[in-house]
Write a protein that holds these residues in place. Sequence first.
Motif, PDB file in Angstrom:
ATOM      1  N   GLU A  40       0.819  -1.214   0.000  1.00  0.00           N
ATOM      2  CA  GLU A  40       0.000   0.000   0.000  1.00  0.00           C
ATOM      3  C   GLU A  40       0.854   1.266   0.000  1.00  0.00           C
ATOM      4  OE1 GLU A  40      -0.481  -2.580   2.102  1.00  0.00           O
ATOM      5  OE2 GLU A  40      -2.205  -3.370   0.998  1.00  0.00           O
ATOM      6  N   ARG A  41       2.172   1.116   0.053  1.00  0.00           N
ATOM      7  CA  ARG A  41       3.109   2.251   0.117  1.00  0.00           C
ATOM      8  C   ARG A  41       2.706   3.219   1.230  1.00  0.00           C
ATOM      9  NH1 ARG A  41       7.482   0.879  -2.038  1.00  0.00           N
ATOM     10  NH2 ARG A  41       8.087   3.076  -2.081  1.00  0.00           N
ATOM     11  N   THR A  42       2.430   2.637   2.403  1.00  0.00           N
ATOM     12  CA  THR A  42       1.930   3.431   3.523  1.00  0.00           C
ATOM     13  C   THR A  42       2.838   3.265   4.732  1.00  0.00           C
ATOM     14  OG1 THR A  42      -0.365   3.307   2.762  1.00  0.00           O
ATOM     15  CG2 THR A  42      -0.013   3.764   5.103  1.00  0.00           C
ATOM     16  N   LEU A  43       3.231   4.385   5.325  1.00  0.00           N
ATOM     17  CA  LEU A  43       4.084   4.426   6.505  1.00  0.00           C
ATOM     18  C   LEU A  43       3.223   4.815   7.707  1.00  0.00           C
ATOM     19  CD1 LEU A  43       7.119   4.350   7.508  1.00  0.00           C
ATOM     20  CD2 LEU A  43       7.105   6.833   7.167  1.00  0.00           C
ATOM     21  N   VAL A  44       3.380   4.104   8.816  1.00  0.00           N
ATOM     22  CA  VAL A  44       2.571   4.348  10.009  1.00  0.00           C
ATOM     23  C   VAL A  44       3.499   4.588  11.196  1.00  0.00           C
ATOM     24  CG1 VAL A  44       0.676   3.515  11.443  1.00  0.00           C
ATOM     25  CG2 VAL A  44       0.880   2.718   9.066  1.00  0.00           C
ATOM     26  N   VAL A  45       3.273   5.678  11.915  1.00  0.00           N
ATOM     27  CA  VAL A  45       4.026   5.968  13.136  1.00  0.00           C
ATOM     28  C   VAL A  45       3.038   6.394  14.216  1.00  0.00           C
ATOM     29  CG1 VAL A  45       6.235   6.551  12.060  1.00  0.00           C
ATOM     30  CG2 VAL A  45       4.492   8.319  12.318  1.00  0.00           C
ATOM     31  N   ALA A  46       3.361   6.085  15.462  1.00  0.00           N
ATOM     32  CA  ALA A  46       2.451   6.382  16.573  1.00  0.00           C
ATOM     33  C   ALA A  46       3.145   7.234  17.625  1.00  0.00           C
ATOM     34  CB  ALA A  46       1.959   5.075  17.208  1.00  0.00           C
ATOM     35  N   ASP A  47       2.363   8.063  18.273  1.00  0.00           N
ATOM     36  CA  ASP A  47       2.803   8.743  19.498  1.00  0.00           C
ATOM     37  C   ASP A  47       4.099   9.534  19.309  1.00  0.00           C
ATOM     38  OD1 ASP A  47       0.804   7.707  21.642  1.00  0.00           O
ATOM     39  OD2 ASP A  47       1.415   5.900  20.572  1.00  0.00           O
ATOM     40  N   LEU A  48       4.055  10.524  18.409  1.00  0.00           N
ATOM     41  CA  LEU A  48       5.214  11.404  18.243  1.00  0.00           C
ATOM     42  C   LEU A  48       5.354  12.360  19.434  1.00  0.00           C
ATOM     43  CD1 LEU A  48       4.754  10.302  15.308  1.00  0.00           C
ATOM     44  CD2 LEU A  48       5.573  12.519  14.496  1.00  0.00           C
ATOM     45  N   HIS A  49       4.252  12.770  20.027  1.00  0.00           N
ATOM     46  CA  HIS A  49       4.254  13.686  21.175  1.00  0.00           C
ATOM     47  C   HIS A  49       5.125  14.915  20.908  1.00  0.00           C
ATOM     48  CE1 HIS A  49       1.896  11.490  24.255  1.00  0.00           C
ATOM     49  NE2 HIS A  49       2.236  10.435  23.526  1.00  0.00           N
ATOM     50  N   LEU A  50       4.922  15.525  19.742  1.00  0.00           N
ATOM     51  CA  LEU A  50       5.676  16.722  19.389  1.00  0.00           C
ATOM     52  C   LEU A  50       5.434  17.828  20.411  1.00  0.00           C
ATOM     53  CD1 LEU A  50       4.962  16.787  15.537  1.00  0.00           C
ATOM     54  CD2 LEU A  50       6.962  15.830  16.705  1.00  0.00           C
ATOM     55  N   GLU A  51       6.483  18.548  20.723  1.00  0.00           N
ATOM     56  CA  GLU A  51       6.474  19.657  21.687  1.00  0.00           C
ATOM     57  C   GLU A  51       6.216  19.197  23.124  1.00  0.00           C
ATOM     58  OE1 GLU A  51       7.467  22.875  21.075  1.00  0.00           O
ATOM     59  OE2 GLU A  51       8.057  21.887  19.208  1.00  0.00           O
ATOM     60  N   LYS A  52       6.592  17.961  23.433  1.00  0.00           N
ATOM     61  CA  LYS A  52       6.529  17.525  24.830  1.00  0.00           C
ATOM     62  C   LYS A  52       7.525  18.322  25.674  1.00  0.00           C
ATOM     63  CE  LYS A  52       6.694  13.488  27.850  1.00  0.00           C
ATOM     64  NZ  LYS A  52       6.759  12.008  27.932  1.00  0.00           N
ATOM     65  N   GLY A  53       8.707  18.599  25.116  1.00  0.00           N
ATOM     66  CA  GLY A  53       9.703  19.364  25.849  1.00  0.00           C
ATOM     67  C   GLY A  53       9.208  20.740  26.239  1.00  0.00           C
ATOM     68  N   SER A  54       8.572  21.439  25.297  1.00  0.00           N
ATOM     69  CA  SER A  54       8.062  22.775  25.604  1.00  0.00           C
ATOM     70  C   SER A  54       6.877  22.726  26.548  1.00  0.00           C
ATOM     71  CB  SER A  54       7.682  23.509  24.310  1.00  0.00           C
ATOM     72  OG  SER A  54       6.613  22.861  23.631  1.00  0.00           O
ATOM     73  N   SER A  55       6.104  21.646  26.523  1.00  0.00           N
ATOM     74  CA  SER A  55       4.996  21.475  27.459  1.00  0.00           C
ATOM     75  C   SER A  55       5.519  21.347  28.889  1.00  0.00           C
ATOM     76  CB  SER A  55       4.173  20.238  27.088  1.00  0.00           C
ATOM     77  OG  SER A  55       3.133  20.013  28.010  1.00  0.00           O
ATOM     78  N   TYR A  56       6.571  20.558  29.058  1.00  0.00           N
ATOM     79  CA  TYR A  56       7.164  20.404  30.382  1.00  0.00           C
ATOM     80  C   TYR A  56       7.799  21.710  30.849  1.00  0.00           C
ATOM     81  CZ  TYR A  56       6.518  15.377  31.014  1.00  0.00           C
ATOM     82  OH  TYR A  56       5.981  14.142  31.219  1.00  0.00           O
ATOM     83  N   ALA A  57       8.437  22.422  29.919  1.00  0.00           N
ATOM     84  CA  ALA A  57       9.086  23.690  30.276  1.00  0.00           C
ATOM     85  C   ALA A  57       8.070  24.704  30.784  1.00  0.00           C
ATOM     86  CB  ALA A  57       9.834  24.249  29.071  1.00  0.00           C
ATOM     87  N   ALA A  58       6.869  24.700  30.186  1.00  0.00           N
ATOM     88  CA  ALA A  58       5.828  25.632  30.616  1.00  0.00           C
ATOM     89  C   ALA A  58       5.375  25.365  32.045  1.00  0.00           C
ATOM     90  CB  ALA A  58       4.633  25.542  29.667  1.00  0.00           C
TER      91      ALA A  58
END
Length: 240
Positions: A40-58
């Motif tokens: 299917e030429r399909t890539l699957v990724v889970a749970d990147l949690h982008l900007e977790k670092g900035s969330s903790y910093a806040a």
Amino acid sequence: MSSPAYVYDFEGSPCGSLRTRVRGTAVMLRPSGALWLEAERTLVVADLHLEKGSSYAARGQMLPPYDTRETLGRLEAEVAVLSPMAVILLGDTFHDRRSEERLAGDDAGRLRALAAGRRLIWVIGNHDADGPRALPGETADELELAGLTFRHEPQAGVHSGEVAGHLHPAAKVRASRGAVRRRCFVTDAERAILPAFGAYAGGLNIRDAAFSGLFARPPLAGALGQARVHAVGWRSLGPD
């Protein structure tokens, strides 16, 4: 029911991925933690949690603010190697509902570039229930593809054909000289749970009670090494 056959395949692959089937559909478990559906030429990724670092910093907990950059770099590398026609982000792509606001302009540009010329599908997770607001792509609660159902959170009980994330599976592998702990895929050939792809996402031991009752038979762990996915049987896995 007989146990599924798991076969290493290093030919035609840039690294030591593990080929197997989920409900009869051929999938490739890649050392990055991504799942690849070649037909299917399909890539699957889970749970990147982008900007977790900035969330903790806040909240006053300072972490190096490079998690988004690192995570997107690894995703870009997978896209560059595989040239997928579609990328499925399997929920909790952002760490919280304001992560998109905190996203640096160049990182937002990298996400837009990932969507160029292909489908980018944002499956909704519990951390990012609103989905993206200013970024390209489709949103979905779940997605049907190649006989499989892609959703963020595994449903309770045995659900054949489900591919999910959310639980951040990790395996503690016992050996004569000690033990090693790695993020992992977990599958019994009927359903699969993907490891967290995000740099700061962490992992939950698959011996934890949260995984109880999800598999029809003792599952196999695809533990992530630096250059290959290691198939590890249930008896070789230990609790934390």
